[in-house]
Design an enzyme around this catalytic site. Sequence first.
Site, PDB file in Angstrom:
ATOM      1  N   ASP A   1      78.673  97.294  53.337  1.00  0.00           N
ATOM      2  CA  ASP A   1      79.647  97.711  52.084  1.00  0.00           C
ATOM      3  C   ASP A   1      80.926  97.949  52.614  1.00  0.00           C
ATOM      4  O   ASP A   1      81.251  98.334  53.473  1.00  0.00           O
ATOM      5  CB  ASP A   1      79.007  98.616  51.209  1.00  0.00           C
ATOM      6  CG  ASP A   1      77.483  98.306  50.644  1.00  0.00           C
ATOM      7  OD1 ASP A   1      77.535  97.237  50.470  1.00  0.00           O
ATOM      8  OD2 ASP A   1      76.773  99.318  50.840  1.00  0.00           O
TER       9      ASP A   1
ATOM     10  N   ASP B   1      77.318  92.376  45.680  1.00  0.00           N
ATOM     11  CA  ASP B   1      77.069  93.446  44.550  1.00  0.00           C
ATOM     12  C   ASP B   1      77.535  93.138  43.363  1.00  0.00           C
ATOM     13  O   ASP B   1      77.207  93.225  42.317  1.00  0.00           O
ATOM     14  CB  ASP B   1      77.329  94.887  45.045  1.00  0.00           C
ATOM     15  CG  ASP B   1      76.364  95.315  46.175  1.00  0.00           C
ATOM     16  OD1 ASP B   1      75.272  94.835  46.323  1.00  0.00           O
ATOM     17  OD2 ASP B   1      76.747  96.107  47.092  1.00  0.00           O
TER      18      ASP B   1
END
Length: 206
Positions: free
Chosen positions: A143, A177
Amino acid sequence: MNLKKSIVLIVVILFIDQISKIYIKTHFQLHEEIEVFSWFRILFVENEGMAWGAKIPGQYGKLFLTLFRLVAIVGIGYWLWDSARKHASGILLGAIALIFAGAMGNIIDSVFYGIIFDSSMQQTATMFAEEPYGTLFHGKVVDMLSFPLFEGYLPSWLPYWGGKHFTFFDPVFNIADTAISFGVGLLIFFNKKAFPTKDKVETQIS
Protein backbone atom coordinates in the site's frame (compact mmCIF):
# COMPACT_ATOMS: atom_id res chain seq x y z
CA MET A 1 -18.74 -2.04 -22.54
CA ASN A 2 -18.39 -5.64 -23.69
CA LEU A 3 -16.21 -8.56 -22.59
CA LYS A 4 -13.21 -7.53 -24.73
CA LYS A 5 -13.26 -3.97 -23.39
CA SER A 6 -13.65 -5.34 -19.85
CA ILE A 7 -10.54 -7.46 -20.33
CA VAL A 8 -8.60 -4.44 -21.65
CA LEU A 9 -9.69 -2.45 -18.58
CA ILE A 10 -8.55 -5.28 -16.30
CA VAL A 11 -5.14 -5.50 -17.99
CA VAL A 12 -4.59 -1.72 -17.80
CA ILE A 13 -5.47 -1.57 -14.10
CA LEU A 14 -3.31 -4.59 -13.29
CA PHE A 15 -0.38 -3.03 -15.16
CA ILE A 16 -0.66 0.30 -13.33
CA ASP A 17 -1.19 -1.43 -9.99
CA GLN A 18 1.81 -3.75 -10.29
CA ILE A 19 4.15 -1.12 -11.74
CA SER A 20 3.34 1.23 -8.86
CA LYS A 21 3.87 -1.53 -6.27
CA ILE A 22 7.14 -2.74 -7.78
CA TYR A 23 8.42 0.84 -7.93
CA ILE A 24 7.55 1.45 -4.28
CA LYS A 25 9.08 -1.86 -3.18
CA THR A 26 12.35 -1.18 -5.01
CA HIS A 27 12.68 2.53 -4.18
CA PHE A 28 11.22 2.96 -0.67
CA GLN A 29 12.04 1.49 2.71
CA LEU A 30 9.12 0.31 4.82
CA HIS A 31 7.28 3.29 6.38
CA GLU A 32 9.22 5.80 4.26
CA GLU A 33 7.02 8.60 2.98
CA ILE A 34 7.03 11.60 0.65
CA GLU A 35 4.62 14.50 1.11
CA VAL A 36 3.20 15.45 -2.29
CA PHE A 37 0.61 17.86 -0.88
CA SER A 38 -0.49 18.53 2.68
CA TRP A 39 -3.46 16.24 2.02
CA PHE A 40 -1.67 13.57 -0.06
CA ARG A 41 1.37 11.46 0.78
CA ILE A 42 3.17 8.48 -0.71
CA LEU A 43 3.60 6.24 2.34
CA PHE A 44 4.95 2.71 1.97
CA VAL A 45 3.29 0.17 4.23
CA GLU A 46 2.64 -3.55 3.86
CA ASN A 47 -0.64 -5.21 4.69
CA GLU A 48 -0.42 -8.81 5.86
CA GLY A 49 -4.13 -9.37 5.99
CA MET A 50 -7.46 -7.97 4.94
CA ALA A 51 -8.71 -4.41 4.48
CA TRP A 52 -7.80 -1.91 7.20
CA GLY A 53 -4.88 -4.16 8.20
CA ALA A 54 -7.10 -6.79 9.85
CA LYS A 55 -5.64 -10.28 10.15
CA ILE A 56 -6.98 -13.81 10.50
CA PRO A 57 -5.31 -15.18 13.64
CA GLY A 58 -3.49 -18.49 13.77
CA GLN A 59 -0.65 -20.20 11.97
CA TYR A 60 -2.67 -20.77 8.80
CA GLY A 61 -4.67 -17.54 8.85
CA LYS A 62 -2.70 -15.91 6.03
CA LEU A 63 -2.83 -19.06 3.88
CA PHE A 64 -6.59 -19.36 4.40
CA LEU A 65 -7.09 -15.73 3.40
CA THR A 66 -5.04 -16.12 0.20
CA LEU A 67 -6.85 -19.31 -0.80
CA PHE A 68 -10.20 -17.63 -0.12
CA ARG A 69 -9.17 -14.76 -2.40
CA LEU A 70 -8.28 -17.24 -5.15
CA VAL A 71 -11.69 -18.88 -4.90
CA ALA A 72 -13.39 -15.48 -4.85
CA ILE A 73 -11.57 -14.31 -8.00
CA VAL A 74 -12.81 -17.37 -9.86
CA GLY A 75 -16.36 -16.47 -8.84
CA ILE A 76 -15.92 -12.85 -9.91
CA GLY A 77 -14.47 -13.97 -13.23
CA TYR A 78 -17.45 -16.22 -13.86
CA TRP A 79 -19.79 -13.36 -12.91
CA LEU A 80 -18.11 -11.16 -15.51
CA TRP A 81 -18.27 -13.84 -18.24
CA ASP A 82 -21.87 -14.73 -17.46
CA SER A 83 -22.95 -11.07 -17.39
CA ALA A 84 -21.31 -10.46 -20.78
CA ARG A 85 -22.99 -13.57 -22.17
CA LYS A 86 -26.35 -12.25 -21.00
CA HIS A 87 -25.67 -8.81 -22.55
CA ALA A 88 -25.70 -7.04 -19.19
CA SER A 89 -25.39 -3.27 -18.98
CA GLY A 90 -22.05 -1.59 -19.59
CA ILE A 91 -22.07 -0.22 -16.04
CA LEU A 92 -22.37 -3.71 -14.57
CA LEU A 93 -19.59 -5.09 -16.79
CA GLY A 94 -17.35 -2.13 -15.98
CA ALA A 95 -18.00 -2.47 -12.25
CA ILE A 96 -17.25 -6.21 -12.26
CA ALA A 97 -14.09 -5.61 -14.32
CA LEU A 98 -12.89 -3.03 -11.77
CA ILE A 99 -13.58 -5.37 -8.85
CA PHE A 100 -11.89 -8.28 -10.65
CA ALA A 101 -8.80 -6.23 -11.49
CA GLY A 102 -8.49 -4.91 -7.95
CA ALA A 103 -8.90 -8.33 -6.39
CA MET A 104 -6.41 -9.86 -8.82
CA GLY A 105 -3.89 -7.09 -8.15
CA ASN A 106 -3.84 -7.82 -4.42
CA ILE A 107 -3.84 -11.59 -5.02
CA ILE A 108 -0.62 -11.24 -7.02
CA ASP A 109 0.99 -9.61 -3.97
CA SER A 110 -0.32 -12.28 -1.59
CA VAL A 111 0.70 -15.22 -3.75
CA PHE A 112 4.03 -14.15 -5.26
CA TYR A 113 5.62 -11.19 -3.46
CA GLY A 114 6.88 -13.37 -0.60
CA ILE A 115 9.09 -15.34 -2.99
CA ILE A 116 10.06 -12.43 -5.29
CA PHE A 117 11.23 -9.69 -2.89
CA ASP A 118 13.43 -9.61 0.17
CA SER A 119 12.60 -7.56 3.27
CA SER A 120 11.86 -3.83 3.04
CA MET A 121 12.78 -3.19 6.67
CA GLN A 122 15.51 -0.53 6.79
CA GLN A 123 16.36 -1.17 3.14
CA THR A 124 14.85 -1.00 -0.32
CA ALA A 125 13.76 -4.45 -1.44
CA THR A 126 15.46 -6.37 -4.24
CA MET A 127 13.31 -7.96 -6.92
CA PHE A 128 14.00 -11.68 -7.50
CA ALA A 129 16.05 -11.71 -4.33
CA GLU A 130 18.23 -14.67 -3.35
CA GLU A 131 16.74 -14.60 0.16
CA PRO A 132 13.04 -13.60 -0.16
CA TYR A 133 11.14 -12.52 2.92
CA GLY A 134 8.39 -15.15 2.72
CA THR A 135 7.00 -18.17 0.94
CA LEU A 136 4.44 -18.86 -1.76
CA PHE A 137 0.92 -17.70 -0.70
CA HIS A 138 2.39 -15.69 2.18
CA GLY A 139 3.22 -12.38 0.51
CA LYS A 140 2.28 -8.97 1.88
CA VAL A 141 0.09 -6.51 -0.01
CA VAL A 142 1.85 -3.24 -0.85
CA ASP A 143 0.00 0.00 0.00
CA MET A 144 1.22 3.51 -0.69
CA LEU A 145 -1.60 6.05 -1.18
CA SER A 146 -2.34 8.17 1.88
CA PHE A 147 -4.85 11.03 1.99
CA PRO A 148 -4.78 12.65 5.45
CA LEU A 149 -7.40 15.26 4.50
CA PHE A 150 -7.43 16.57 8.07
CA GLU A 151 -4.83 16.05 10.76
CA GLY A 152 -4.81 17.71 14.14
CA TYR A 153 -6.10 17.61 17.70
CA LEU A 154 -9.79 17.36 18.52
CA PRO A 155 -11.38 20.06 20.74
CA SER A 156 -10.85 19.41 24.44
CA TRP A 157 -14.58 19.74 25.15
CA LEU A 158 -15.41 16.56 23.24
CA PRO A 159 -16.12 13.63 25.60
CA TYR A 160 -13.53 10.83 25.60
CA TRP A 161 -11.82 11.90 22.30
CA GLY A 162 -11.20 15.51 23.37
CA GLY A 163 -7.61 16.65 22.99
CA LYS A 164 -6.56 13.49 21.13
CA HIS A 165 -4.75 13.47 17.79
CA PHE A 166 -7.08 12.70 14.89
CA THR A 167 -6.51 11.96 11.21
CA PHE A 168 -9.17 11.92 8.50
CA PHE A 169 -8.71 9.91 6.22
CA ASP A 170 -6.28 7.48 7.90
CA PRO A 171 -6.16 4.23 5.81
CA VAL A 172 -3.32 3.67 3.33
CA PHE A 173 -4.33 1.87 0.14
CA ASN A 174 -3.23 1.08 -3.43
CA ILE A 175 -4.48 1.19 -7.03
CA ALA A 176 -6.12 -2.23 -6.67
CA ASP A 177 -8.09 -1.08 -3.62
CA THR A 178 -9.16 2.02 -5.54
CA ALA A 179 -10.44 -0.09 -8.43
CA ILE A 180 -12.47 -2.26 -6.06
CA SER A 181 -13.93 0.81 -4.34
CA PHE A 182 -14.90 2.39 -7.67
CA GLY A 183 -16.47 -0.87 -8.82
CA VAL A 184 -18.54 -1.25 -5.66
CA GLY A 185 -19.44 2.45 -5.84
CA LEU A 186 -20.79 2.01 -9.38
CA LEU A 187 -22.97 -0.88 -8.24
CA ILE A 188 -24.34 1.16 -5.34
CA PHE A 189 -24.94 4.51 -7.03
CA PHE A 190 -26.05 3.14 -10.40
CA ASN A 191 -27.87 0.13 -9.06
CA LYS A 192 -30.92 0.51 -11.29
CA LYS A 193 -28.80 0.80 -14.44
CA ALA A 194 -26.51 -2.04 -13.39
CA PHE A 195 -29.41 -4.33 -12.55
CA PRO A 196 -32.33 -3.24 -14.75
CA THR A 197 -35.74 -4.83 -14.31
CA LYS A 198 -36.86 -7.62 -16.64
CA ASP A 199 -39.05 -5.25 -18.69
CA LYS A 200 -36.11 -2.86 -19.30
CA VAL A 201 -33.85 -5.73 -20.29
CA GLU A 202 -36.37 -6.97 -22.85
CA THR A 203 -36.77 -3.44 -24.21
CA GLN A 204 -33.00 -3.01 -24.59
CA ILE A 205 -32.62 -6.36 -26.40
CA SER A 206 -35.55 -5.71 -28.75
